[in-house]
Write a protein that holds these residues in place. Structure first.
Motif, PDB file in Angstrom:
ATOM      1  N   GLN A  86     119.952   8.539 -52.396  1.00 50.05           N
ATOM      2  CA  GLN A  86     119.520   9.938 -52.376  1.00 50.05           C
ATOM      3  C   GLN A  86     120.638  10.829 -51.840  1.00 50.05           C
ATOM      4  O   GLN A  86     121.187  10.578 -50.768  1.00 50.05           O
TER       5      GLN A  86
ATOM      6  N   THR B  57     107.261  17.396 -56.621  1.00 49.74           N
ATOM      7  CA  THR B  57     108.128  16.418 -55.964  1.00 49.74           C
ATOM      8  C   THR B  57     107.379  15.120 -55.694  1.00 49.74           C
ATOM      9  O   THR B  57     107.908  14.028 -55.906  1.00 49.74           O
TER      10      THR B  57
ATOM     11  N   GLY C 259     116.719  17.331 -58.588  1.00 47.59           N
ATOM     12  CA  GLY C 259     115.641  18.050 -57.913  1.00 47.59           C
ATOM     13  C   GLY C 259     115.094  19.222 -58.708  1.00 47.59           C
ATOM     14  O   GLY C 259     113.883  19.434 -58.774  1.00 47.59           O
TER      15      GLY C 259
ATOM     16  N   SER D 288     113.362  15.631 -63.783  1.00 47.29           N
ATOM     17  CA  SER D 288     113.670  16.889 -63.101  1.00 47.29           C
ATOM     18  C   SER D 288     112.459  17.808 -63.114  1.00 47.29           C
ATOM     19  O   SER D 288     111.408  17.479 -63.684  1.00 47.29           O
TER      20      SER D 288
ATOM     21  N   THR E  81     119.083   9.998 -56.775  1.00 48.83           N
ATOM     22  CA  THR E  81     118.476  11.331 -56.781  1.00 48.83           C
ATOM     23  C   THR E  81     119.434  12.337 -56.174  1.00 48.83           C
ATOM     24  O   THR E  81     120.272  11.992 -55.334  1.00 48.83           O
TER      25      THR E  81
ATOM     26  N   GLU F  67     118.866  16.113 -54.450  1.00 51.48           N
ATOM     27  CA  GLU F  67     117.755  16.967 -54.042  1.00 51.48           C
ATOM     28  C   GLU F  67     118.199  18.042 -53.059  1.00 51.48           C
ATOM     29  O   GLU F  67     119.187  17.882 -52.354  1.00 51.48           O
TER      30      GLU F  67
END
Length: 572
Positions: free
Chosen positions: A369, A336, A398, A421, A355, A357
């Motif tokens: 996000q 990460t 994620g 990823s 993103t 996640e």
């Protein structure tokens, strides 16, 4: 009412004149914005005590001397040594619910707020000199271990607390008022505060609270290795887990189902996120807290430890307009952080980055996000479909967990997006086999995957106790090397010192394996070549393996052979 400037107060007190104030202001600019009061102190215009008196007047409080002050032991016990060291404060007196503490920096108003949250008291700040605060901490507090041991000893001897814990911890108890009172009690607060502060100070990544039949164990994971703390009394396990659940806004009445939550703290002036996982076990609830210290993490590709030529190739790949870049490795290998660092470098006003996640670990300005919540159907696949309608340029997924997510990621890359990823595989070549096993057709793998980065984290040798050693025959055998091959090479280890808690290690660094797709690799994938054949081809094309990357770190004096062997045993 606006505060009077410290320079004006020093003038009013007759400690400096106008010329000296001008000098202080000029010197402050030269020093990059250091506090002007500290600049005058460094220039010798006044003493630390006189600066303390001026600060006290500025903030409407009192200046105190500590060298001859008698502080009751009951007041000292309210603030643990780690807390006193972190915040540079001394507890002076407790009156009702107001705790008076001495600080050399009254301008740090967040200190009072944080202490109020951690301790549950109203906080009054007095001013003392930093030198006196340092000496007083040494005088009032013993060593860290003795401090933890004495606290645990006091808790074991507290019969009233034991009785309250036993009553509140019984199955079927419905009086949540008594349960909350136990969780909010000063001894429980103090123990948990000490554990949290020690974990943050030592750079721990996880804190484990584990109930067993006859004991309650607390362990900290630092640099990838668990270390046990002095275990608190077993009867406090319920109180401590309940306190954590209260802080994480979880249901304290529910003890039969797993729960997940989050605690947001500000410690020492920087934000710390704690991801909380509660799991019911045979002997109570097991709690693991993942520590996400935003003040420590550095989301910078220059600082992740990648070798320069590999970093140059990786940068070229991530800047391509479309395709898939995969980062692989086991849980806790830094995947990460690597991806966040890549996104931070790509984060400019011309591109839209989104993103998805589970969960969102670090907030990055300028990047959209999206948290995953599978309980309500917001899975990686569902979220990724919606993201594609948001006109992104680069997407972070994620984790690719199933064929549905993999297929959407592939389609996203085919329609002009760069997709980042992670996958859980042992090395870069085996990632291709994993994608095939998931059901992604080989022709789609070759059309979309641009690069695969495998990584591990190894412990870094402590710089304070590093020494050269001669490796044993068993170590050479594990490294598949002979004594002739190490002529002119150096091996090191950490002897163990106070700086590294006698472990010989301090911090971690990454070792990497970067596979970049080319025509030969794509042709082999179409022909369903084995992982071994792909690995051999990648090495012929210049891929540095995890083991080779680890060997470079060994000979550079950064880590030990034992660490590299442990992390790359499957790849050897």
């Amino acid at each position: 009412m606006a505060l009077k400037r410290i320079g004006q107060i020093l003038l009013d007190l007759g400690l400096i004149d106008e010329a000296q104030l001008d000098t202080m202001v000029q010197e402050q600019a030269a020093r990059g914005g250091e506090l002007v009061g500290r600049v005058g102190l460094a220039l010798g215009f006044y003493t630390e005590e006189q600066l303390g008196e001026a600060l006290a007047e500025q903030w409407g409080t009192t200046f105190v001397t500590l060298y001859d002050r008698q502080i009751p032991a009951s007041v000292v016990q309210l603030i643990s040594e780690p807390m006193a060291q972190l915040y540079r404060v001394i507890p002076l007196e407790l009156s009702g619910n107001q705790l008076t503490v001495a600080s050399a920096e009254p301008q740090k108003i967040q200190v009072a707020d944080e202490l109020r949250t951690l301790l549950g008291y109203d906080i009054k700040i007095c001013v003392a000199t930093d030198a006196e605060i340092g000496k007083t901490i040494e005088k009032l507090y013993s060593s860290q271990n003795e401090s933890v041991e004495s606290l645990v000893s006091d808790l074991e001897a507290d019969d009233a607390l034991a009785a309250a814990a036993a009553a509140a911890g019984k199955e079927g108890v419905t009086d949540l008022t008594s349960v909350e009172a136990l969780a909010e009690s000063a001894p429980v607060r103090k123990l948990l505060n000490m554990v949290l502060l020690l974990a943050i100070r030592d750079g721990a990544s996880d804190i484990h609270f584990e109930p067993f039949e006859t004991e309650f164990r607390i362990r900290l994971k630092a640099d990838g290795v668990l270390q046990e703390m002095v275990p608190p009394p077993k009867h406090l396990s319920f109180a401590i887990t309940t306190r954590i659940k209260v802080m994480a806004n979880l249901d304290i009445a529910e003890r039969r189902l797993p729960q997940d939550g989050r605690i947001e703290l500000s410690v020492g002036g920087h934000p710390v996120d704690l991801r909380v996982s509660v799991l019911p076990t045979l002997f109570g609830e097991s709690v693991v807290m993942r520590v996400l210290d935003r003040g420590v993490v550095s989301l910078n590709l220059e600082k992740i430890g990648m070798e320069e030529s590999m970093l140059r190739k990786f940068r070229e790949v991530i800047k391509r307009p479309n395709g898939i870049v995969l980062v692989t490795g086991p849980t806790g290998s830094g995947k990460t952080t690597t991806l966040y660092s890549a996104l931070s470098e790509l984060n400019d006003i011309e591109d839209k980055l989104i993103t998805t996640e589970d969960p969102v670990e670090y907030d990055i300005d300028g990047i959209v996000q999206v948290p995953i919540d599978s309980e309500i159907g917001n899975t990686f696949a569902a979220c990724l479909r919606a993201i594609l309608r948001q006109d992104p340029d680069r997407i972070l997924v994620g984790e690719i967990r199933d064929v549905e997510t993999a297929e959407i990621a592939v389609q996203a890359s085919l329609t002009g997006h760069m997709v980042f990823s992670t996958l859980h595989t042992n090395d870069a070549p085996s990632t291709v086999t994993r994608l095939r096993d998931m059901g992604v057709p080989p022709f789609l793998i070759t059309a979309t995957v641009e690069a695969i980065l495998a990584q591990r984290l190894v412990r870094r040798i402590c710089s304070g106790c590093r020494e050269e050693i001669v490796p044993g025959a068993d170590v050479l055998a594990d490294l598949e090397m002979t004594s002739d091959q190490i002529v002119g090479k150096q091996f090191f280890r950490g002897k163990g010192c106070e700086k590294c808690n006698r472990t010989g290690y301090k911090g971690r660094l990454g070792i990497y394996e970067l596979l970049i797709m080319n025509d030969e690799m794509r042709d082999m994938i179409i022909r369903n070549a084995s992982t071994e054949d792909l690995r051999d081809a990648a090495r012929r094309n210049g891929m540095v393996t995890l083991r080779d990357s680890g060997m470079e770190a060994i000979f550079g004096g950064l880590t030990t052979a034992d660490e590299v062997i442990r992390e790359t045993i499957l790849e050897a």
